[in-house]
Design an enzyme around this catalytic site. Structure first.
Site, mmCIF file in Angstrom:
data_model
loop_
_atom_site.group_PDB
_atom_site.id
_atom_site.type_symbol
_atom_site.label_atom_id
_atom_site.label_comp_id
_atom_site.label_asym_id
_atom_site.label_seq_id
_atom_site.Cartn_x
_atom_site.Cartn_y
_atom_site.Cartn_z
ATOM 1 N N SER A 75 35.970 46.441 42.448
ATOM 2 C CA SER A 75 36.133 47.294 41.273
ATOM 3 C C SER A 75 35.161 48.483 41.316
ATOM 4 O O SER A 75 35.167 49.239 42.284
ATOM 5 C CB SER A 75 35.955 46.446 40.016
ATOM 6 O OG SER A 75 36.367 47.131 38.869
ATOM 7 N N ASP A 101 47.783 46.235 40.118
ATOM 8 C CA ASP A 101 46.473 46.121 39.472
ATOM 9 C C ASP A 101 46.397 47.094 38.297
ATOM 10 O O ASP A 101 46.731 48.268 38.427
ATOM 11 C CB ASP A 101 45.394 46.436 40.511
ATOM 12 C CG ASP A 101 43.980 46.289 39.999
ATOM 13 O OD1 ASP A 101 43.786 45.972 38.810
ATOM 14 O OD2 ASP A 101 43.050 46.486 40.802
ATOM 15 N N HIS A 152 43.111 41.727 39.458
ATOM 16 C CA HIS A 152 42.056 42.677 39.785
ATOM 17 C C HIS A 152 40.950 41.918 40.498
ATOM 18 O O HIS A 152 40.265 41.090 39.902
ATOM 19 C CB HIS A 152 41.534 43.309 38.492
ATOM 20 C CG HIS A 152 40.454 44.317 38.694
ATOM 21 N ND1 HIS A 152 40.668 45.522 39.319
ATOM 22 C CD2 HIS A 152 39.143 44.311 38.323
ATOM 23 C CE1 HIS A 152 39.547 46.218 39.331
ATOM 24 N NE2 HIS A 152 38.601 45.506 38.740
#
Length: 530
Positions: free
Chosen positions: A221, A441, A470
């Site tokens: 991320s 995502d 994710h």
């Protein structure tokens, strides 16, 4: 301009045939051109050797801990020092490939526990070759000083996130303005030095302290952006670079959040369609549109009568947003929805809020760092009329979380610390990097991975076809995990596609996470909002 959000289609596999070619078509215009890449930082002063001590846990019996002093201001290396908290699982092989730094994202996520998870989740022969190192970035967790701008910012029941009247908008504006002012009051001396470039320069100090010629990095991320910035500053110091669920470097950060709004709305619709598939279990209807209508009816009811005195409309969005990060939560969320809407029982909804949506005490720190980094990294609109127009325009297409996300980031409209210009992470001097991305995502939409793949020359992009979670590597997908292991062994990788894991099945217990979903341990570490 809003970022388009891809939908599942057979064309997705074709993207892999020419990722570089489609990157230009997928990339969205940026509000302002990014700054040139920051000049390579001078070599940090020699750092004292790290002193590791045992901090084993039952799950991670070889875990060690240390702390590292770094300059608050890297341009004044002899000035004030701050500390970073570190963990390590040492290599056990006769020959080591050096340190592998791991980061769970955020910004604001603590990486100390992630080291043990990654070392235990990798194949034994791969983990044995690396010192897997977790760290709390500056301001986070056990690093000192740790930011905490204001207690109770997310205390329920908050004003409705959708400002249907001026009073509701004003109440939300007062909340976010107060948070920004509290940050400035408590941490004015630190805020100018909390940002991605400063955190990346910390990693170079850490590399020096480790005595390593090069380091490897594995980030999820926001951690993908941190890794890309470090790699741009020090490409010759990178051994391996793994980026999972990739931030769009061209949208940092206002545009990226608008892209999230649309992607989360699409993912929420996928959840509601899944609920409709199991009408025999949840009794909410077989038509996804009708199920969606009932979800929004629940939201409307909670606006005036919060469940258990805790779950209003804003808290409902907080509760269901994690379902956009990980579909293993869908059965628990569906059960809470059905209990409220069908059986008129609010208790499971309150329990779901307390599990998924309620803010733990430590979240005051993580949210404070999140805000400090995002507001410092790049320019945000300072005219609230710009925000209002953009959010209503996006809300018309994507009502699930547009305004909720706006208020989460809105302190940046009132931030006093001057923003930086975003660096260009384009890199032609880096060893081949490996990128992982689920095609659906929501938190980091697919276009961002394509854009990063295009900027990192020689990189490989592995797409989880049809996946919507994710954080996908080390979450139970054998195809992805094998490609990660092979890359960490050899440094070689190629563009590829892997099928997504099966969707979960309804669970018999509200708190259960079905094994078929996979990845529960990972997603417990990654958290939400980044």
């Amino acid at each position: 301009m809003l970022h388009p959000v891809p939908h599942p289609s057979k064309k997705r596999a074709a993207v892999l045939l020419s990722l570089s070619a489609v990157a230009a078509a997928l990339a969205s215009p940026v509000v302002a051109a990014p700054a040139p890449a920051p000049a390579p930082a001078p070599a940090p002063a020699a750092a004292a050797a790290l002193r590791w001590s045992g901090c084993a846990t039952p799950r991670y019996p070889t875990l060690q801990c240390a702390s590292l002093k770094v300059p608050l201001d890297h341009d004044r290396p002899a000035g004030r020092q701050i500390s970073l908290a570190l963990t390590r699982v040492p290599h056990t092989a006769a020959t080591s490939q050096g340190p592998l730094l791991v980061n769970p994202g955020g910004p604001g996520g603590s990486g100390r526990t992630l080291a043990g998870f990654v070392a235990s989740a990798l194949p034994k022969d791969v983990a044995a070759q690396y010192d897997v190192i977790g760290f709390d970035p500056r301001g986070v967790g056990r690093s000192e000083p740790a930011l905490d701008c204001g207690a109770g910012h997310f205390k329920p029941v908050r004003p409705d996130s959708v400002p249907l009247d001026p009073a509701t908008e004003q109440a939300n504006l007062e909340r976010v303005r107060s948070f920004a002012e509290s940050c400035q009051t408590k941490h004015a001396d630190v805020l100018p030095y909390v940002g991605t470039v400063s955190a990346a320069r910390d990693l170079e100090v850490l590399r020096t302290a480790l005595g390593a010629e090069r380091l490897s990095y594995f980030g999820y991320s926001y951690g993908t952006y941190l890794g890309a910035v470090y790699a741009r500053l020090h490409p010759d110091r990178v051994h391996r670079l793994v980026l999972d669920s990739v931030v769009d470097p061209g949208g940092v950060w206002y545009e990226d959040n608008l892209a999230q709004d649309q992607a989360f709305d699409a993912r929420h619709k996928s959840f509601l369609a899944w609920v409709a598939q199991y009408d025999a279990t949840y009794h909410l209807g077989t038509d996804p549109a009708a199920v969606e209508e009932r979800w929004y009816a629940m939201r409307t009811a909670l606006r005036s009568a919060p469940a258990g005195g805790k779950v209003g409309s804003a808290e409902l969005e907080d509760t269901y947003m994690p379902g956009g990060y990980y579909n293993g939560y869908w059965p628990a969320l569906a059960e809470a929805f059905a209990a409220y809407a069908v059986r008129e029982d609010p208790k499971p909804l309150v329990a779901a809020y307390e599990r998924f949506g309620a803010v733990e005490p430590s979240a005051g720190n993580s949210y404070s760092v999140y805000t400090a980094v995002q507001c410092r990294d790049s320019a945000w609109p300072r005219d609230w009329n710009t925000w209002r127009a953009d959010m209503w325009r996006t809300h018309a297409k994507a009502p699930f979380m547009t305004w909720n996300n706006a208020w989460y980031n809105a302190p940046c409209a009132f931030w006093k610390t001057e923003p930086l210009r975003t660096p260009d992470v384009t890199n032609h001097d880096l060893p081949p990097a490996l990128l992982f991305q689920a095609s659906e995502d929501a938190a980091t939409p697919f276009e961002g991975a394509v854009a990063m793949h295009d900027k990192l020359a020689g990189s490989a992009l592995v797409v989880e076809e049809g996946g919507g979670n994710h954080g996908v590597a080390l979450s139970g997908n054998k195809c992805l995990d094998e490609k990660l292991a092979a890359y960490l062994r050899t440094g070689q990788a190629a563009d590829a596609a892997c099928p997504a894991q099966p969707a979960p099945k309804p669970a018999t217990a509200t708190r259960a996470v079905p094994p078929s979903a996979g990845g529960a341990a990972l997603h417990g570490l990654l958290g939400f909002r980044g």
